[in-house]
Structure formats: structure tokens, C-alpha cells
Write a protein that holds these residues in place. Structure first.
Motif, PDB file in Angstrom:
ATOM      1  N   LEU A 252       8.143   2.298   8.362  1.00  0.00           N
ATOM      2  CA  LEU A 252       8.778   3.626   8.928  1.00  0.00           C
ATOM      3  C   LEU A 252       8.014   3.929  10.259  1.00  0.00           C
ATOM      4  O   LEU A 252       6.635   4.243  10.026  1.00  0.00           O
ATOM      5  N   PHE A 253       8.721   4.266  11.272  1.00  0.00           N
ATOM      6  CA  PHE A 253       7.888   4.446  12.576  1.00  0.00           C
ATOM      7  C   PHE A 253       8.574   5.689  13.149  1.00  0.00           C
ATOM      8  O   PHE A 253       9.939   5.926  13.171  1.00  0.00           O
ATOM      9  N   TYR A 254       7.637   6.780  13.338  1.00  0.00           N
ATOM     10  CA  TYR A 254       8.339   7.880  14.019  1.00  0.00           C
ATOM     11  C   TYR A 254       7.508   8.033  15.187  1.00  0.00           C
ATOM     12  O   TYR A 254       6.309   8.390  15.344  1.00  0.00           O
ATOM     13  N   ALA A 255       8.178   8.162  16.439  1.00  0.00           N
ATOM     14  CA  ALA A 255       7.632   8.317  17.781  1.00  0.00           C
ATOM     15  C   ALA A 255       6.458   7.464  17.936  1.00  0.00           C
ATOM     16  O   ALA A 255       5.485   7.724  18.508  1.00  0.00           O
ATOM     17  N   GLY A 256       6.515   6.131  17.255  1.00  0.00           N
ATOM     18  CA  GLY A 256       5.372   5.296  17.360  1.00  0.00           C
ATOM     19  C   GLY A 256       4.046   5.259  16.461  1.00  0.00           C
ATOM     20  O   GLY A 256       3.531   4.494  16.589  1.00  0.00           O
ATOM     21  N   PHE A 257       4.147   6.238  15.463  1.00  0.00           N
ATOM     22  CA  PHE A 257       3.683   6.333  14.443  1.00  0.00           C
ATOM     23  C   PHE A 257       4.060   5.586  13.150  1.00  0.00           C
ATOM     24  O   PHE A 257       5.176   6.222  12.919  1.00  0.00           O
ATOM     25  N   GLY A 258       3.216   4.791  12.674  1.00  0.00           N
ATOM     26  CA  GLY A 258       3.666   4.129  11.481  1.00  0.00           C
ATOM     27  C   GLY A 258       3.360   4.412  10.043  1.00  0.00           C
ATOM     28  O   GLY A 258       2.150   4.982   9.916  1.00  0.00           O
ATOM     29  N   LEU A 259       4.179   4.179   9.112  1.00  0.00           N
ATOM     30  CA  LEU A 259       3.686   4.578   7.598  1.00  0.00           C
ATOM     31  C   LEU A 259       2.764   3.482   7.075  1.00  0.00           C
ATOM     32  O   LEU A 259       1.659   3.980   6.735  1.00  0.00           O
ATOM     33  N   ARG A 260       2.833   2.259   7.444  1.00  0.00           N
ATOM     34  CA  ARG A 260       1.904   1.367   6.829  1.00  0.00           C
ATOM     35  C   ARG A 260       0.545   1.180   7.463  1.00  0.00           C
ATOM     36  O   ARG A 260      -0.391   0.998   7.053  1.00  0.00           O
TER      37      ARG A 260
END
Length: 434
Positions: A252-260
Motif C-alpha cells: 500500500l502506498f500513501y503519497a509515496g510512503f509504502g507499507l512494506r
């Protein structure tokens, strides 16, 4: 003849007499020889004595001459020894004198060095005191900036007053803060105020302040163009999309920040810890799942909606800008410097790669192709061309990555135009960047 009368012996004849007188003759002859020998013996003795005298005289003369020669040689040797002793003495005196001079020179040099060392120690002490005072000032200024941060992050008169106060205290701090805000702030008002501050210091009467402000302005403009280019790739506009939520498989990517990658967890935690974060309570329950990289979050619509709601909060936008700066922009600048890259276009290429991933892999492949990096002597433009070639090949080899080939093609177009300084006008995928 009468009886009793001695008969006289007959007179011998001459022959008989000669025969009878032979021994006497012999004796007479022998006597004559001895007489002659006796008379010659004196002569022979004189000759022998004379010869012996001559021999003895010669021997004596020769011995005397040898003794004189020996004595002469002895005297010569003695004179030579005396001269040698005198020379050795003179040499010893010269060496002693030279040693004394060398010692004097050494002492003089040591005295000079000691004076220089004293001077250096004094200068070091003065420099230490200066640095101490400067550090104390910076600490006070940093505390001032920290204290004024709420005003700087606010709007209107409060921000203007805070910037004015910082400008009056420390021009360098004001320039650095202004550069940071002009590069990364989500607030157009703050970016404009920061740029105005830089332009103000560009007109300073102090040459150092003037140069610092001028360089900061160039860096600010270049940084904004680089980030605008990458923003076009990501959002289709020159601005960052604070509201972007994208699921790709289990990530999951939120504004370029990834979960993994863990950056999404860092962002959410930083936002929750920020004062006045409006959605802090709504996001707090998800921290544990974020910490464990729970893949179910990629399909959790409630979580996604909470992230979208937080995007409207200026605090979230500021936190995104700050973390984006720390996680992507600053490391990209450092990596470019480590590679020896100095041109703005080169930094843009590295920054875009740091966002998409694969930077280390492509750098290694490029180094193998070019035989090194610009830091080790490879021409920067040659290296970047090879890097873009390697990156495009990597993208083209994967169906998932092939849709990003257009990013590489954009940079290759700028290279073809020789726009290494990213001078405007720049058009990226139909979007103009000034």
C-alpha cells in the motif's frame, strides 16, 4: 899408495858435482821463492788490507746512508704523523665547531617552532573560543527557530513576524530556513515568503551573505523544478498529491510512503505525535498493524479512507513534506554527491530512481559499463546516458515496470536537448515547468 896413508878421495867430476849438489840447488830455489813470497806478502797484505778497508769503508758508508735514509724516512713519517694529528685535530675542531653551529641552528629552529607552536596554540584557543561562541549562538538561534516554529507554520502576520525576527538575529539561519521552506513546504504562502527572504538577502551589502543567498535561490529553484518533474510522473501535476492512496498487490502506498518499506508506518507515527493532528486518534489503532507490515491493510478501505481524511489536515501535509525530504530528497542528494554527480539533471535522475527503487542495481550496472563513476573520473554526462540506458532496459524487462519507461524517455529528451541545468521552459508529459 902407502899403507896408512889416506888416500884422498877422488875429486868428483862436474857431472857428479852437479848430481851431488842438486839438493842444495833445490833448497836454494825454494829459499828464493820464499824470499820472493815474503817480499810479496807485504804487498799482498797491503792490497788485502786496502781492499778490506775499502769494503769496510763502503759497507760503513752504505750503512750510514741506510741509517740516514731510515732516519729521514722516520722523520718524514713523524712529520706526516704530526701533520695527520694536526689535521685530525683541526678536523675535530671543525667538526666541533660545525656541531656547535648545527646545535645552535637546531636550537634556533626549535625556538622558532616553539614560537610558531605557541602562536598556533593561541590561534587554536581563539578559534575554539570563537567556535564555542558561534555554537552557543547557533544553539540559541536554533532554539529560537524551534520556538518560532508554530508561527512559521501558521499564516499571515504571525509567520511574517517570526521570519523577520530570525532575519534580525542570524542571516545564515534565515537563509537556510528559507531554502528549506522554499524547497519543501506544502504552503504556497510560506514558499513565497521564503523565496522573498532569499531575494532580500541576495541584495545584502555583505558579499558572503549575498553569495549564500544567491546560491540558495539557485538551489531552491533547481530543487523545485526537480521535484516538479517527479511530481508530474507521480500525480500528473507539478504538485505533490497528499491524498494519493494506491494498492499494488500486498503493498500500500500513501503519497509515496509504502507499507512494506516501513515509511508509511513512520509517517503515521510522526503525524500522531505532532501537536494538533486532527486524525491522530483515528489512525492510532492501526499503528500495531503498520509495525508488523500487515498486508491486510492494503485492502482495508476504512484505513484508506482515514488516510484520505488526514490528507486534508495541514499538519499531515507538513509531516509528509518533512518526511519526504528526510527519506527521499536528502538521501538522493547525498547519493548523487557520493557518485560525483553535480549537474541538476543528474540529481533529478537519481531522485526519481530513489523513489521508484532499483537505484543500487542500476548504479552497479552503470559502473560496470562505464568502468567507474564521475567521482573516479568518468565523464558525468557519459555516465548519466549509460545509467538511463541501463534503467530503461530494466524497466522494459518487466511488464509491471514497463509502464514507467516514459519517465526514462523524459530524461533522455532533456539530455538530447543538452538541458543539464534544467533551465526553463521544461515540458514534461505535456506539463510546463517554469
Amino acid at each position: 899408495m902407502r899403507e896408512g896413508t889416506e888416500v884422498p878421495e877422488s875429486t868428483p867430476s862436474g857431472a857428479e858435482q852437479m848430481e851431488a849438489g842438486a839438493p842444495g840447488v833445490e833448497q836454494k830455489k825454494d829459499k828464493d821463492i820464499w824470499d820472493k813470497l815474503s817480499s810479496l806478502s807485504s804487498l799482498i797484505s797491503g792490497v788485502v788490507i786496502a781492499g778490506l778497508g775499502l769494503w769496510l769503508n763502503h759497507s760503513l758508508t752504505a750503512g750510514q746512508q741506510r741509517m740516514e735514509l731510515i732516519q729521514h724516512q722516520t722523520e718524514e713519517r713523524q712529520r706526516a704523523l704530526e701533520l695527520s694529528i694536526e689535521g685530525a685535530h683541526n678536523n675535530a675542531l671543525e667538526l666541533q665547531a660545525q656541531h656547535a653551529m648545527d646545535l645552535q641552528d637546531k636550537q634556533f629552529n626549535q625556538s622558532q617552532k616553539l614560537d610558531q607552536l605557541r602562536l598556533q596554540i593561541e590561534q587554536a584557543k581563539q578559534e575554539q573560543e570563537r567556535l564555542h561562541d558561534e555554537a552557543a549562538d547557533k544553539l540559541q538561534h536554533a532554539q529560537l527557530a524551534k520556538d518560532l516554529m508554530p508561527q512559521l507554520q501558521s499564516s499571515g502576520q504571525a509567520r511574517s513576524s517570526a521570519l523577520a525576527l530570525i532575519e534580525s538575529v542570524d542571516s545564515v539561519l534565515a537563509i537556510k530556513l528559507s531554502l528549506n521552506y522554499s524547497e519543501t513546504s506544502s504552503s504556497p504562502e510560506l514558499r513565497n515568503a521564503a523565496t522573498a527572504t532569499l531575494k532580500k538577502f541576495e541584495g545584502s551589502a555583505d558579499p558572503d551573505t549575498q553569495k549564500l543567498a544567491k546560491d540558495a535561490l539557485v538551489q531552491s529553484q533547481t530543487s523545485r523544478r526537480i521535484q516538479a518533474i517527479v511530481n508530474v510522473f507521480e500525480t500528473g501535476t507539478t504538485k505533490r498529491d497528499y491524498n494519493s492512496v494506491i494498492s499494488i498487490g500486498s503493498d500500500l502506498f500513501y503519497a509515496g510512503f509504502g507499507l512494506r518499506s516501513g515509511t508509511l508506518k513512520q509517517l503515521v507515527q510522526k503525524y500522531i505525535n505532532a501537536p494538533d493532528a486532527k486524525q491522530a486518534g483515528a489512525l492510532t489503532p492501526y499503528v500495531a498493524d503498520l509495525s508488523s507490515n500487515d498486508a491486510s491493510l492494503a485492502t482495508n478501505e476504512s484505513f484508506k479512507n482515514t488516510l484520505r481524511n488526514a490528507s486534508e489536515d495541514p499538519v499531515m501535509q507538513r509531516v509528509q513534506d518533512e518526511l519526504f525530504q528526510a527519506k527521499f530528497w536528502q538521501p538522493a542528494q547525498t547519493r548523487a554527491a557520493d557518485l560525483g554527480l553535480k549537474l541538476p539533471l543528474s540529481l533529478a535522475v537519481i531522485y526519481d530512481s530513489s523513489l521508484q527503487g532499483g537505484l543500487a542495481r542500476i548504479v552497479t550496472a552503470t559502473n560496470n559499463q562505464t568502468g567507474g563513476t564521475p567521482l573516479t573520473g568518468v565523464d558525468e554526462k557519459v555516465w548519466i546516458r549509460a545509467y538511463l540506458e541501463q534503467r530503461r532496459s530494466w524497466f522494459a524487462s518487466s511488464p509491471l515496470l514497463s509502464q514507467s519507461v516514459n519517465r526514462v524517455d523524459t530524461f533522455r529528451t532533456l539530455v538530447a536537448k543538452d538541458n543539464w541545468l534544467l533551465s526553463p521552459p521544461i515540458v514534461v508529459q505535456g506539463v510546463a515547468i517554469d
